[in-house]
Design a protein around this motif. Structure first.
Motif, short mmCIF file in Angstrom:
data_model
loop_
_atom_site.label_atom_id
_atom_site.label_comp_id
_atom_site.label_asym_id
_atom_site.label_seq_id
_atom_site.Cartn_x
_atom_site.Cartn_y
_atom_site.Cartn_z
N GLY A 101 -11.38 -22.11 -2.79
CA GLY A 101 -10.47 -22.27 -1.43
C GLY A 101 -10.66 -21.38 -0.46
N GLY A 102 -11.03 -19.94 -0.81
CA GLY A 102 -11.39 -18.76 0.24
C GLY A 102 -12.49 -19.35 0.80
N VAL A 103 -13.67 -19.84 0.04
CA VAL A 103 -14.91 -20.07 0.95
C VAL A 103 -14.47 -21.21 2.04
CG1 VAL A 103 -17.21 -20.95 0.60
CG2 VAL A 103 -16.40 -19.11 -0.87
N VAL A 104 -13.80 -22.09 1.51
CA VAL A 104 -13.57 -23.42 2.17
C VAL A 104 -12.81 -22.91 3.53
CG1 VAL A 104 -12.44 -25.40 2.65
CG2 VAL A 104 -13.77 -25.04 0.68
N ALA A 105 -11.60 -22.20 3.31
CA ALA A 105 -10.96 -21.71 4.41
C ALA A 105 -11.74 -20.86 5.44
CB ALA A 105 -9.78 -20.74 3.95
N ILE A 106 -12.40 -19.98 5.10
CA ILE A 106 -13.15 -18.96 5.78
C ILE A 106 -14.54 -19.72 6.57
CG2 ILE A 106 -14.37 -17.01 6.23
CD1 ILE A 106 -11.55 -16.49 6.25
N ILE A 107 -15.22 -20.09 5.57
CA ILE A 107 -16.52 -20.75 6.20
C ILE A 107 -16.25 -22.18 7.01
CG2 ILE A 107 -18.70 -21.34 5.75
CD1 ILE A 107 -18.88 -19.21 3.65
N ILE A 108 -15.56 -23.10 6.27
CA ILE A 108 -15.70 -24.37 6.72
C ILE A 108 -14.78 -24.54 7.73
CG2 ILE A 108 -15.54 -26.81 6.28
CD1 ILE A 108 -16.53 -26.39 3.76
N VAL A 109 -13.29 -24.03 7.69
CA VAL A 109 -12.54 -24.20 8.63
C VAL A 109 -12.36 -23.14 9.88
CG1 VAL A 109 -10.02 -24.79 9.07
CG2 VAL A 109 -10.87 -25.06 6.81
N LYS A 110 -12.84 -21.95 9.48
CA LYS A 110 -12.85 -20.96 10.52
C LYS A 110 -14.11 -20.55 11.14
CE LYS A 110 -11.60 -16.19 11.28
NZ LYS A 110 -10.99 -14.89 10.59
N GLN A 111 -15.04 -20.17 10.44
CA GLN A 111 -16.46 -19.60 11.06
C GLN A 111 -17.32 -20.96 11.62
OE1 GLN A 111 -17.08 -16.74 11.86
NE2 GLN A 111 -15.68 -15.56 10.57
N LEU A 112 -17.35 -22.11 11.13
CA LEU A 112 -18.24 -22.98 11.48
C LEU A 112 -17.58 -23.56 12.85
CD1 LEU A 112 -19.12 -25.23 8.29
CD2 LEU A 112 -20.59 -23.44 9.61
N PHE A 113 -16.46 -23.08 13.07
CA PHE A 113 -15.79 -23.74 14.28
C PHE A 113 -15.82 -22.65 15.55
CE2 PHE A 113 -14.37 -27.10 11.51
CZ PHE A 113 -14.62 -28.43 12.36
N GLY A 114 -16.46 -21.38 15.09
CA GLY A 114 -16.68 -20.26 16.12
C GLY A 114 -15.90 -19.29 15.63
N GLY A 115 -15.17 -18.86 14.46
CA GLY A 115 -14.63 -17.96 14.12
C GLY A 115 -13.10 -17.76 14.61
N LEU A 116 -12.74 -16.39 14.74
CA LEU A 116 -11.31 -16.21 14.85
C LEU A 116 -10.85 -16.82 16.37
CD1 LEU A 116 -8.70 -14.63 14.03
CD2 LEU A 116 -9.62 -12.61 15.42
N GLY A 117 -9.67 -17.61 16.33
CA GLY A 117 -9.08 -18.14 17.67
C GLY A 117 -9.86 -19.43 17.99
N GLN A 118 -10.72 -19.78 17.16
CA GLN A 118 -11.64 -21.20 17.53
C GLN A 118 -11.37 -22.21 16.63
OE1 GLN A 118 -13.77 -21.24 20.41
NE2 GLN A 118 -12.63 -19.24 20.60
N ASN A 119 -10.66 -22.06 15.46
CA ASN A 119 -10.27 -22.91 14.57
C ASN A 119 -9.19 -23.98 14.74
OD1 ASN A 119 -9.19 -20.20 13.98
ND2 ASN A 119 -7.72 -21.52 12.85
N PHE A 120 -9.46 -25.15 14.78
CA PHE A 120 -8.52 -26.12 15.29
C PHE A 120 -7.60 -26.50 14.09
CE2 PHE A 120 -11.42 -28.89 12.93
CZ PHE A 120 -10.63 -30.00 12.46
#
Lengths: 313, 439
Positions: A101-120
């Motif tokens: 869950g943590g890996v999916v949340a951070i890497i897929i949902v957050k970082q791949l979209f540009g990191g903090l503030g960029q996640n849709f």
């Protein structure tokens, strides 16, 4: 010219506001729910929470290290995501699940979209939805003190009549995810966030209000306040309304937009709960609304000060 | 009655305690005085003297060029030492007249006051104000005679004196209201004489209780002047916000205060009008706050225009530590200087020498869309989005999101937890778009 002072654009003074400070306030606001969850569900809940936080912080630093970016775990946002993820998991899940869950949340949902503030979408919620679909059985095994205990909403859906009391539902002595059962603890934290001006009241108030009204109108039980009580206190509504739907990056920035977000989440939650296959609709309601946020923002540009008819006086 | 205010805005710490209790000190210049030919918005002046000429105090040395311009006068008597390019407080190089002070302060004999201003017509008064070189002294330096000549179809019913002084550190307007109270009232009465139907209002933030009390006492018995107590909030002194606070009227986008029947004047400007009409004196001095954590003895000085910033800093005891930033004007909207060898001009409201702690330079971080900038923008804009469009050069979206309405008050940058340069990027994009439009 001998002297050389720093020359930059105005303003020359800045407030003490910082991302770290905001995230710390969110952690503080989530503490009552976390502490209650550990008290209610036991040591396993505590371990799951730690794993979630470690997984998120670890995933963020590893990703940023490998991609040669500045490591930003110091801003506490990964901690917040980890904590939120933990509060959205049953304490019965195997220990590897929070890591996934943590890996999916951070890497897929957050970082791949540009990191903090960029996640849709909200990272914790995205991960929760992923886990719920992929590991449905593991994600819906509710137990209290080793005895299986369905959530009130699940029971209503299954037509069970022997429900826990609304009071127990309110205080949180029921089955459910680690951090979602205690309305008291969550509202306390929510009020703290509003008082500290970290979030504003619009999304939670319109969200919860809409669910109340639609439960009465569409629930088929009329003004049955016990039923409405379960709808409002029983599932993930409180944690969703105060902590997930208000996620900065994936919620509207305009005031009108925030009202629409609250309304939309409320409508979708009620529709999924009442007409859908899942007993619980909060996660999917918020995720669906997240997708509309850019559109909502675009159509709710506020009236600028001075946008009045020229001859008006 | 509660204090009047506008919607949104911020509450930066005042930092006014350095100087708010310090009476205005008259400063006598030691070195040469430098008069840049550009001390106003609009076309630069043409020098009327040449090297070696003797000039008298009050003598016009720079002739206005074009409509939006304002003449410049010598604030001392002496000899013209040079006409050369100098560093201007705005960072550019401009032509200036350097005058060696003979220390005599010999006045020109054309400075004749008019006690009987009530006999003068509006046009005659405007001519006096124009010839006296009076400009908006809050910092914008727009020629005052133009501001006082609204289009004939606009009915003016409010003449406002801006005593809000909402910028942190600044106390010059505050001290003027305490020490030159009657001149403020007289100056306002002169303007009201030009606009017989209008009411005069002096707006003061409620963190200056003593100034409110002093001004209230001074206008007692005067029917057409009142004092408005304003909530202490930034940017209370912005023209559009001030008008809204007092009248609840919104200056239309792209419009002027006159469109809602208002004219706003800075406190020191009103005093300058008083001096020009009643004493025949052109604009030659102003009040300057010298303050900030790096200044040994912060002061409010009454200064001859042309005095060097360096001299004033020395007169305030010099530095306690090397400042990190020196600002001409307030910390929210003022300009950072790289050198203190610049002269006081008509718009120099203050010299701030800030320590590293006072003006931390912080790295920008990602926008987290927290919406704080949106919740405080006094113009009701979306600074976070505008910043995004500014950075990506998306001019169309920038305009569609109403970026051109930004008043550049700096509140969004101030509040931003990610320390983003919101005001800066928006300001730059506004300039670029305006320049493209002109082409």
């Amino acid at each position: 010219m001998t002297d050389q002072y720093i020359v930059s654009s105005s303003p020359h003074i800045r407030s003490n506001e910082s991302v770290d400070r905001i995230m710390r306030h969110v952690v503080i606001a989530l503490l009552p729910a976390t502490v209650f969850g550990i008290y209610h569900f036991g040591i396993r809940a505590f371990i799951i929470t730690l794993i979630c936080i470690a997984a998120c912080v670890g995933a963020e630093s590893l990703y940023q290290f490998l991609t040669k970016r500045t490591v930003t775990i110091g801003d506490f946002s990964a901690v917040v995501t980890g904590l939120l993820l933990a509060l959205n998991l049953p304490h019965t899940v195997p220990y590897w699940l929070p890591i996934v869950g943590g890996v999916v949340a951070i890497i897929i949902v957050k970082q791949l979209f540009g990191g903090l503030g960029q996640n849709f979408m909200n990272p914790a919620l995205g991960a929760r939805a992923f886990l719920l679909i992929s590991f449905t059985g593991l994600m819906t095994r509710w137990e209290v003190d080793g005895i299986s205990a369905a959530t009130p909403l699940g029971m209503i859906k299954d037509g069970v009549t022997d429900l826990p009391s609304v009071a127990n539902t309110f205080f949180g002595f029921i089955g459910g995810c680690i951090g979602e059962t205690s309305v008291v603890a969550l509202v306390l934290g929510g009020i703290y966030l509003i008082a500290k001006k970290i979030i504003n009241w619009r999304i939670p108030v319109f969200y919860i209000g809409t669910v109340v009204i639609l439960s009465i109108l569409l629930g088929g039980r009329g003004l049955d306040m016990t039923y409405v009580g379960y709808q409002v206190f029983g599932g993930g509504l409180m944690i969703g309304a105060f902590y997930m739907a208000t996620d900065y990056a994936s919620s509207p920035i305009t005031r009108t937009g925030q009202v629409i977000m609250g309304l939309g989440c409320g409508i979708l939650t009620s529709v999924i709960r009442i007409y859908g296959g899942y007993p619980e609709g909060v996660s999917f309601a918020i995720l669906i609304m997240n997708l509309f946020v850019p559109l909502i923002d675009r159509f709710t540009i506020p009236r600028v000060f001075g946008e009045v008819a020229k001859n008006e006086k | 009655m509660g204090a009047l205010t506008f919607k949104r805005g911020i509450h930066p710490s005042h930092s006014k305690d350095f100087t708010e209790k310090k009476p205005i000190k008259i400063y006598t210049p030691k070195g040469d005085l430098v008069f840049p030919m550009q001390q106003h918005i609009g076309a630069p002046c043409k020098p009327l003297v040449k090297k070696g000429d003797t000039v008298l105090l009050g003598q016009k040395i720079g002739e206005a060029q074009g409509f939006v311009s304002s003449p410049i006068h010598s604030s001392i008597s002496g000899t013209v030492k040079a006409i050369q390019d100098v560093l201007h407080p705005n960072g550019s190089k401009v032509q200036a007249i350097v005058i060696e002070n003979d220390g005599q302060y010999t006045e020109i004999d054309t400075m004749i006051g008019r006690d009987d201003y009530k006999q003068l017509s509006k046009e005659e008064l405007l001519e006096i104000i124009k010839e006296a070189g009076i400009v908006g002294m809050g910092g914008a330096t727009f020629p005052t005679f133009i501001k006082l000549s609204p289009p004939p179809d606009k009915k003016i019913d409010y003449i406002m004196v801006n005593g809000a002084e909402c910028e942190p550190y600044l106390t010059s307007d505050h001290r003027i209201m305490l020490e030159e109270t009657d001149r403020v009232v007289k100056g306002l009465q002169i303007i009201l004489h030009m606009f017989p139907g209008a009411k005069g209002v002096i707006g003061i933030e409620d963190n200056k209780r003593d100034a409110i009390a002093a001004m209230e006492q001074a206008v007692e018995g005067i029917d057409n002047i009142s004092i408005a107590s304003l909530k202490t909030k930034y940017p209370q002194g912005a023209e559009k916000q001030l008008i809204y606070s007092i009248t609840k009227r919104e200056v239309p986008t792209g419009g002027l205060p006159a469109d809602v029947g208002c004219i706003v004047q800075n406190i020191d400007t009103v005093v300058a009008i008083h001096r020009a009409v009643l004493r025949g004196r052109p604009l030659m001095r102003r009040i300057v706050t010298v303050s900030g954590g790096a200044i040994k003895e912060p002061q409010n000085f009454k200064v001859r225009i042309g005095t060097s910033y360096r001299e004033l800093i020395e007169a305030a005891g010099g530095f306690t530590e090397e400042p990190s930033k020196v600002i001409s004007g307030g910390p929210m909207m003022g300009l950072a200087l790289f050198s203190i060898d610049v002269p006081v001009i008509k718009g120099s409201s203050s010299i701030l020498c800030l320590t590293k702690d006072e003006t931390k330079v912080m790295n920008e971080r990602n926008c987290i869309r927290c919406g704080k900038c949106v919740s405080i923008c006094p113009m009701n804009l979306l600074p976070a989005d505008l910043n995004k469009y500014a950075i990506h050069n998306e001019d169309d979206l920038f305009v569609q999101y109403k970026g051109m309405n930004c008043i550049e008050c700096g509140a969004c940058s101030y509040i931003c937890p990610s320390k983003r340069h919101l005001t800066h990027s928006i300001r730059t994009t506004k300039r670029t778009i305006m320049a493209k439009k002109k082409k």
